[in-house]
Design a protein around this motif. Structure first.
Motif, PDB file in Angstrom:
ATOM      1  N   UNK A  62      -0.709  -6.653  -3.763  1.00 14.85           N
ATOM      2  CA  UNK A  62      -1.425  -6.710  -5.033  1.00 14.85           C
ATOM      3  C   UNK A  62      -2.250  -5.458  -5.338  1.00 14.85           C
ATOM      4  N   UNK A  63      -2.180  -4.437  -4.475  1.00 14.91           N
ATOM      5  CA  UNK A  63      -3.039  -3.261  -4.613  1.00 14.91           C
ATOM      6  C   UNK A  63      -2.745  -2.438  -5.866  1.00 14.91           C
ATOM      7  N   UNK A  64      -1.460  -2.245  -6.166  1.00 11.60           N
ATOM      8  CA  UNK A  64      -1.087  -1.454  -7.348  1.00 11.60           C
ATOM      9  C   UNK A  64      -1.603  -2.129  -8.616  1.00 11.60           C
ATOM     10  N   UNK A  65      -1.424  -3.430  -8.713  1.00 10.07           N
ATOM     11  CA  UNK A  65      -1.905  -4.169  -9.880  1.00 10.07           C
ATOM     12  C   UNK A  65      -3.416  -4.128  -9.989  1.00 10.07           C
ATOM     13  N   UNK A  66      -4.088  -4.284  -8.863  1.00  9.92           N
ATOM     14  CA  UNK A  66      -5.558  -4.226  -8.845  1.00  9.92           C
ATOM     15  C   UNK A  66      -6.028  -2.868  -9.355  1.00  9.92           C
ATOM     16  N   UNK A  67      -5.418  -1.806  -8.842  1.00  4.49           N
ATOM     17  CA  UNK A  67      -5.812  -0.448  -9.234  1.00  4.49           C
ATOM     18  C   UNK A  67      -5.607  -0.243 -10.731  1.00  4.49           C
TER      19      UNK A  67
END
Length: 155
Positions: A62-67
């Motif tokens: 989920x890191x890309x979406x969070x960023x």
């Protein structure tokens, strides 16, 4: 500067120690600043800021979406690093420079990281580029202060 191929991985580990220390400090600071956010959010925000500072793109979810969703907050908080973390300017300056030197040796250097750190007031321009031994001594000292590394002579 011609680095021995064995030196680059050691220096990169040193950069990672600085990142871990900064991650801890960021998490503590952001948790106080945003008490309404849970620890998972604070951890991701801290990680995204470090990735931004060191030019790391994490495409994994989920890191890309969070960023992507939190881009404006990440950039806003990035502007506060130099003033909120004065004690980290030297280690961050040295870590960014060492990462750049390692990247240069591996043919992947991108001076945008240095320019961004300069623009954000994190990079101390007048500070000399650290020699590998000087950088690793700084890393060992900080690492032992934060219980990430054993102090000198202790095993």
């Amino acid at each position: 500067m011609d680095f021995d191929s064995k030196l680059i991985p050691v220096l990169r580990e040193g950069v990672d120690v600085v990142k871990m220390i900064f991650f801890r400090k960021l998490k503590e600071h952001l948790a106080e600043k945003y008490p309404e956010k849970d620890s998972s959010y604070i951890g991701r925000l801290s990680g995204a800021m470090i990735n931004e500072l060191f030019g790391i793109i994490n495409d994994a979810e989920p890191f890309a979406g969070f960023t992507k969703e939190n881009r404006s907050l990440i950039l806003k908080e990035m502007k506060n690093i130099a003033s909120d973390f004065k004690e980290m300017r030297i280690p961050l300056t040295d870590a960014v420079r060492i990462q750049f030197l390692c990247d240069s040796q591996e043919g992947i250097a991108d001076d945008r990281i240095l320019n961004q750190a300069k623009t954000l007031g994190i990079l101390i321009i007048e500070r000399e580029i650290p020699l590998p031994n000087t950088f690793m001594n700084l890393v060992r000292r900080l690492g032992s202060e934060f219980n990430l590394l054993h102090p000198f002579g202790v095993s």
